[in-house]
Write a protein that holds these residues in place. Structure first.
Motif, PDB file in Angstrom:
ATOM      1  N   ASP A 203       0.863  -1.191   0.000  1.00 24.84           N
ATOM      2  CA  ASP A 203       0.000   0.000   0.000  1.00 24.84           C
ATOM      3  C   ASP A 203       0.897   1.237   0.000  1.00 24.84           C
ATOM      4  OD1 ASP A 203      -1.757   2.112   0.498  1.00 24.84           O
ATOM      5  OD2 ASP A 203      -3.074   0.885   1.750  1.00 24.84           O
ATOM      6  N   ALA A 204       1.202   1.729  -1.201  1.00 30.55           N
ATOM      7  CA  ALA A 204       2.144   2.841  -1.323  1.00 30.55           C
ATOM      8  C   ALA A 204       1.593   4.113  -0.686  1.00 30.55           C
ATOM      9  CB  ALA A 204       2.471   3.085  -2.790  1.00 30.55           C
ATOM     10  N   ARG A 205       0.336   4.395  -0.901  1.00 26.77           N
ATOM     11  CA  ARG A 205      -0.239   5.652  -0.395  1.00 26.77           C
ATOM     12  C   ARG A 205      -0.173   5.719   1.124  1.00 26.77           C
ATOM     13  NH1 ARG A 205      -5.851   7.611  -2.843  1.00 26.77           N
ATOM     14  NH2 ARG A 205      -4.426   7.647  -4.632  1.00 26.77           N
ATOM     15  N   GLN A 206      -0.555   4.633   1.780  1.00 28.19           N
ATOM     16  CA  GLN A 206      -0.516   4.625   3.241  1.00 28.19           C
ATOM     17  C   GLN A 206       0.915   4.700   3.757  1.00 28.19           C
ATOM     18  OE1 GLN A 206      -1.763   1.009   5.286  1.00 28.19           O
ATOM     19  NE2 GLN A 206      -2.808   2.250   6.836  1.00 28.19           N
ATOM     20  N   ALA A 207       1.830   3.964   3.107  1.00 23.82           N
ATOM     21  CA  ALA A 207       3.227   3.958   3.547  1.00 23.82           C
ATOM     22  C   ALA A 207       3.842   5.350   3.430  1.00 23.82           C
ATOM     23  CB  ALA A 207       4.030   2.948   2.731  1.00 23.82           C
ATOM     24  N   ILE A 208       3.508   6.046   2.353  1.00 21.89           N
ATOM     25  CA  ILE A 208       4.052   7.393   2.159  1.00 21.89           C
ATOM     26  C   ILE A 208       3.503   8.344   3.213  1.00 21.89           C
ATOM     27  CG2 ILE A 208       4.099   9.376   0.596  1.00 21.89           C
ATOM     28  CD1 ILE A 208       4.022   7.331  -1.747  1.00 21.89           C
ATOM     29  N   SER A 209       2.208   8.258   3.447  1.00 25.65           N
ATOM     30  CA  SER A 209       1.592   9.194   4.402  1.00 25.65           C
ATOM     31  C   SER A 209       2.084   8.976   5.831  1.00 25.65           C
ATOM     32  CB  SER A 209       0.063   9.053   4.357  1.00 25.65           C
ATOM     33  OG  SER A 209      -0.336   7.768   4.807  1.00 25.65           O
ATOM     34  N   SER A 216       8.137  14.842  -3.343  1.00 25.04           N
ATOM     35  CA  SER A 216       7.443  14.665  -4.621  1.00 25.04           C
ATOM     36  C   SER A 216       8.156  15.506  -5.666  1.00 25.04           C
ATOM     37  CB  SER A 216       5.974  15.089  -4.514  1.00 25.04           C
ATOM     38  OG  SER A 216       5.872  16.461  -4.188  1.00 25.04           O
ATOM     39  N   GLY A 217       7.966  15.135  -6.908  1.00 22.00           N
ATOM     40  CA  GLY A 217       8.630  15.879  -7.965  1.00 22.00           C
ATOM     41  C   GLY A 217       8.166  15.455  -9.342  1.00 22.00           C
ATOM     42  N   GLN A 218       8.670  16.158 -10.325  1.00 22.77           N
ATOM     43  CA  GLN A 218       8.344  15.887 -11.720  1.00 22.77           C
ATOM     44  C   GLN A 218       9.573  16.170 -12.562  1.00 22.77           C
ATOM     45  OE1 GLN A 218       4.605  17.447 -13.314  1.00 22.77           O
ATOM     46  NE2 GLN A 218       5.659  18.058 -15.207  1.00 22.77           N
ATOM     47  N   ASN A 331       5.929  10.430  -5.908  1.00 26.27           N
ATOM     48  CA  ASN A 331       5.774  10.744  -4.482  1.00 26.27           C
ATOM     49  C   ASN A 331       6.453   9.621  -3.717  1.00 26.27           C
ATOM     50  OD1 ASN A 331       3.856  13.142  -4.269  1.00 26.27           O
ATOM     51  ND2 ASN A 331       2.725  11.770  -5.635  1.00 26.27           N
ATOM     52  N   VAL A 332       7.272   9.961  -2.754  1.00 27.27           N
ATOM     53  CA  VAL A 332       7.973   8.939  -1.987  1.00 27.27           C
ATOM     54  C   VAL A 332       7.928   9.280  -0.500  1.00 27.27           C
ATOM     55  CG1 VAL A 332       9.543   8.318  -3.859  1.00 27.27           C
ATOM     56  CG2 VAL A 332      10.224  10.084  -2.237  1.00 27.27           C
ATOM     57  N   ASP A 344       5.287   6.056  -5.158  1.00 27.30           N
ATOM     58  CA  ASP A 344       4.174   6.172  -6.119  1.00 27.30           C
ATOM     59  C   ASP A 344       4.731   6.878  -7.349  1.00 27.30           C
ATOM     60  OD1 ASP A 344       1.855   6.539  -7.531  1.00 27.30           O
ATOM     61  OD2 ASP A 344       0.688   7.293  -5.841  1.00 27.30           O
ATOM     62  N   ILE A 345       4.804   6.157  -8.465  1.00 24.61           N
ATOM     63  CA  ILE A 345       5.443   6.685  -9.676  1.00 24.61           C
ATOM     64  C   ILE A 345       4.458   6.650 -10.836  1.00 24.61           C
ATOM     65  CG2 ILE A 345       7.265   6.286 -11.390  1.00 24.61           C
ATOM     66  CD1 ILE A 345       8.990   5.126  -9.156  1.00 24.61           C
ATOM     67  N   GLU A 346       4.398   7.751 -11.565  1.00 28.09           N
ATOM     68  CA  GLU A 346       3.599   7.839 -12.787  1.00 28.09           C
ATOM     69  C   GLU A 346       4.548   8.089 -13.954  1.00 28.09           C
ATOM     70  OE1 GLU A 346      -0.316  10.290 -13.979  1.00 28.09           O
ATOM     71  OE2 GLU A 346       1.530  11.498 -13.975  1.00 28.09           O
ATOM     72  N   LEU A 347       4.490   7.196 -14.951  1.00 27.72           N
ATOM     73  CA  LEU A 347       5.299   7.328 -16.158  1.00 27.72           C
ATOM     74  C   LEU A 347       4.380   7.569 -17.338  1.00 27.72           C
ATOM     75  CD1 LEU A 347       7.608   4.190 -15.664  1.00 27.72           C
ATOM     76  CD2 LEU A 347       8.077   6.535 -14.950  1.00 27.72           C
TER      77      LEU A 347
END
Length: 816
Positions: A203-209, A216-218, A331-332, A344-347
């Motif tokens: 669960d990436a979202r929970q782990a990050i929070s 975070s970045g782009q 987001n990490v 959490d990575i978006e490509l």
């Protein structure tokens, strides 16, 4: 920079690290089982495999065509003598990025001296769409154009110049449509060539929070022009009974055969695709070589005359696809020790106007978004964006480099956020040996050599001493700033499309003892033919000079896979070995019956056949076998075991094994201009038990420089209408000899591959490309020193001097 001739003396030195082999003066492995058994392998390598490893011996044989290359005698398609009545093709290209075709007037084309034929989509008797996997690649545009440079019609004339001149004279009327010219615009308009795909673990979202720290970045990376020395070219000769012989500069002869047959409307058995060599490919001739072959074939059938189609450099750059540009968002979450807790990575990859190979390329970018690091909780989503540009395609690394960029940036950003050295952060997050070793697509990382490779390079490159010296230098130097970075590579070896992981070969042993081998792999300068010849020579125990590798032809070995995915030696070497072993088994059976020896007493080495106490020259033994009617020819086949991937569950084992490596780069940046130079590079690369150390070292050196070029100087530029401006060697800059680091240390990490690859070697074609990331990281390191390594510079790829200067200015303004 180390020169290849120095390799022989260096191999005489002992290289022993956790089971690495030792070399003696003959460049052969010592015949000691413990030296060639992985520390993680449950069972030792067999005696037969030890013998094969000993016999293959890490010999640095020269490239089979080296003497032809340096003397100018190597035969390429454009060097073939012109045939009687041969015609030359040219094509007319779109001048609009997205438009309806209202009308075309060919009057001036026909009035051009030398013109014999003109064809449009209406003249294609068979398939008009030559998409390699999914539809969308029209051979000639029909009714609409989707990018500037798209072929609309083709001309056959009596000379290359006449065809080119005529193709410019068509008068085409368009009605412009809205064009999508970038990833951001495609994402906003939901313009995609294929559906998204998501890989998820934990669960990436929970782990990050819940993590102590978040970032975070782009960022984005540009494309890359293949810039092969030999451009796209094909020559088609019509033969009797509707057959066609196609000379093609293609990494995928079987695909050329298939598409030519489908476009013409004939069975595949009527078409032979023939590839002796390419003047470079780098992925740009995996799918994109098909169109010139198909057009030449159409014109050959229409005119009944041979047709050659050589695409000029500028037209080639405008009309063919590149490496995919990507936009990355992340987001990490991590702790104060720099350990990742959630990612959490978006490509988003720019496919261009059609699918081509984008689905698999974005998949591989997603697979490699971990690079060498354990992602405990991860979500990775990949978008396949459709834009009105040339369809982007395979390029060395096949999406892997784009995926790795993100996590390497994350490692550096975490380091600067926590005040740790980037190398410490990288080492803490590496995949483990017995735990923390499952990827985000649920494949276990086996036989992990990352820790050994990095540890040895860290020591041999004097990383920590140099880091201290660089920090001192930067404190004392107001303008010039130095940067240092060590980055690893973990690259999966196999085609991610399972059915492509197969190969065939055909071996003939002639009565004079000479041997001919044909296989499905293609030679583009990487030394595949040489390696396969070495394998065949080793299997029969004869000199390399007795083995001849012939052109890759679809009438000798059918249904071939492309020479890509770094699998050329793995697949074709194993297929060749299979064919050799079938012949050898027959020969051993003959020897047992004819000479009254046991099969254990028969062996092949030193150009002789040993029959107990008796030795015979290989040639004499082969003649005896022939006279006794023993078959001296066989086909061979190999398919990669164990691999699978389920897209529904986003889990499986897409890769047979991983090839690893690491590089350390040191740079100096001029903060007044943004210019920089690479001062020193140290590389240690994992090659398993190398089939040919000299060729492997050449691949590592060339791959690194090409990767460095993508990271730094190779910038593709389009104008607002979608026209490529960097369309020639004057406006597109690949690295030159002047860009090679003055100190360039390359070492091979030789530890036999525990997987049953050919002689336990590892692939070496693509993985070194990604070592070039250390240059980009070093540039960011140098710029970050302006703020005492407290700020993460925003430098997209390629890191041109303009982008570097922008980052420098931004940091200076922030500090002030």
């Amino acid at each position: 920079m180390r020169k290849l001739p120095d390799l022989a003396s260096e191999l005489k030195q002992t290289h022993k690290l956790d089971g690495s082999p030792e070399f003696n003066d003959s460049h052969e492995l010592t015949n000691s089982p413990e030296l060639i058994m992985s520390k993680e392998t449950e069972t030792p390598i067999s005696a037969d495999e030890r013998h094969a490893l000993h016999m293959s011996g890490n010999r640095s044989a020269k490239h089979d065509s080296a003497h032809l290359h340096v003397t100018g005698k190597a035969l390429y398609i454009d060097d073939r003598p012109e045939m009687a009545n041969q015609l030359h093709a040219g094509f007319g290209l779109s001048t609009e990025a997205h438009a309806e075709i209202i009308s075309i007037n060919f009057d001036e084309v026909w009035n051009t001296p030398g013109v014999v034929a003109v064809i449009t989509a209406e003249d294609i008797p068979g398939h008009k769409d030559i998409g390699p996997v999914f539809p969308g690649d029209m051979l000639l545009a029909e009714g609409r154009v989707d990018y500037i440079g798209q072929p609309i019609f083709a001309v056959a004339a009596t000379s290359h110049k006449a065809a080119k001149r005529a193709a410019r004279k068509a008068v085409i009327e368009y009605r412009a449509l809205e064009a999508i010219l970038g990833i951001d615009q495609a994402m906003e308009q939901n313009s995609f060539v294929r559906p998204d795909h998501t890989m998820k673990k934990g669960d990436a979202r929970q782990a990050i929070s819940h993590a102590d720290h978040q970032l975070s970045g782009q960022m984005s990376n540009g494309g890359q022009e293949h810039f092969y020395l030999e451009g796209q070219i094909a020559s088609v000769i019509p033969q009797e009974d509707g057959q066609l012989h196609v000379y093609t500069s293609s990494q995928h002869p079987s695909e050329v055969q298939k598409l030519v047959a489908e476009v013409i409307g004939v069975p595949l058995s009527k078409v032979v695709a023939d590839v002796r060599r390419m003047g470079g490919g780098f992925g740009g001739k995996e799918t994109q070589a098909a169109a010139p072959a198909c057009i030449a074939a159409l014109l050959a059938v229409k005119t009944g005359r041979p047709v050659k189609f050589r695409v000029d450099r500028q037209q080639d750059m405008v009309s063919t696809g590149k490496r995919h540009p990507f936009r990355h968002r992340y987001n990490v979450g991590f702790d104060q020790e720099g350990m990742l807790e959630g990612v959490d990575i978006e490509l988003a990859g720019d496919a261009g106007h059609s699918p081509d190979l984008t689905d698999a390329i974005v998949d591989r970018a997603m697979f490699h978004s971990d690079n060498a690091y354990y992602l405990n909780n991860a979500t990775v989503i990949g978008h396949r964006c459709r834009t009105n540009t040339a369809s982007n395609t395979a390029f060395r690394g096949f999406g892997g480099p784009q995926g790795m960029l993100v996590i390497e940036r994350i490692m550096d950003d975490i380091a600067r956020s926590t005040g740790l050295d980037p190398l410490e952060v990288r080492k803490r997050n590496l995949y483990g040996i017995t735990e923390r070793n499952t990827t985000h697509y649920h494949q276990r990382v086996e036989h992990n050599v990352l820790h050994d490779v990095i540890g040895k390079l860290e020591e041999s490159s004097d990383y920590w001493q140099r880091r201290e010296a660089i920090s001192t230098f930067n404190q004392q130097s107001p303008v010039l700033k130095k940067g240092l970075a060590l980055t690893p590579v973990k690259f999966g070896i196999s085609f991610t499309a399972k059915h492509l992981n197969q190969a065939g070969a055909l071996v003939h042993v002639y009565t004079d003892g000479s041997i001919q081998i044909n296989h499905g792999g293609t030679e583009m300068g990487q030394g595949l033919y040489t390696k396969v010849a070495q394998i065949v020579a080793n299997e029969f125990g004869v000199s390399l000079e007795l083995v001849q590798v012939t052109s890759t032809r679809t009438d000798k070995v059918p249904n071939t896979s492309p020479t890509a995915a770094s699998s050329g030696s793995d697949l074709n070497g194993k297929a060749a070995q299979d064919a050799c072993q079938k012949i050898r088994d027959r020969l051993i059976e003959f020897a047992v019956e004819h000479y009254g020896v046991s099969d254990q007493e028969v062996s092949f080495h030193d150009n002789e056949v040993h029959l107990g106490e008796r030795q015979m020259p290989f040639e004499g033994f082969i003649q005896a076998a022939y006279l006794n009617r023993i078959s001296l020819s066989s086909s061979g086949f190999y398919s990669t075991p164990e691999i699978h991937y389920d897209r529904e569950t986003a889990s499986g084992r897409p890769f047979y094994y991983f090839a690893c490596g690491a590089s350390v780069s040191e740079v100096t940046v001029d903060t007044l201009t943004g210019e920089y130079k690479v001062d020193r590079v140290d590389i240690l690369h994992d090659v398993g038990h190398s089939l040919n150390p000299a060729i492997d070292q050449g691949q590592i050196e060339g791959g690194f420089i090409q990767g460095m070029g993508w990271m730094t100087t190779e910038e593709l530029v389009w104008d607002d209408s979608g026209r490529l401006l960097s369309n020639n060697p004057a406006t597109y800059k690949i690295p030159t000899i002047e860009d090679i680091p003055p100190v360039f240390n390359v070492e091979l990490f030789q530890q036999a591959n525990p997987k049953h690859t050919i002689y336990h070697s590892k692939a070496v074609g693509e993985p070194p490309f990604m070592l070039g990331m250390s240059v980009w990281c070093a540039i960011r390191d140098a710029v970050s020193s302006l703020a005492d390594y407290q700020v993460n510079p925003q430098i997209d790829v390629p890191a041109t001097p303009e982008r570097v200067l922008t980052a420098v200015t931004s940091i200076k303004n922030a500090v002030l």
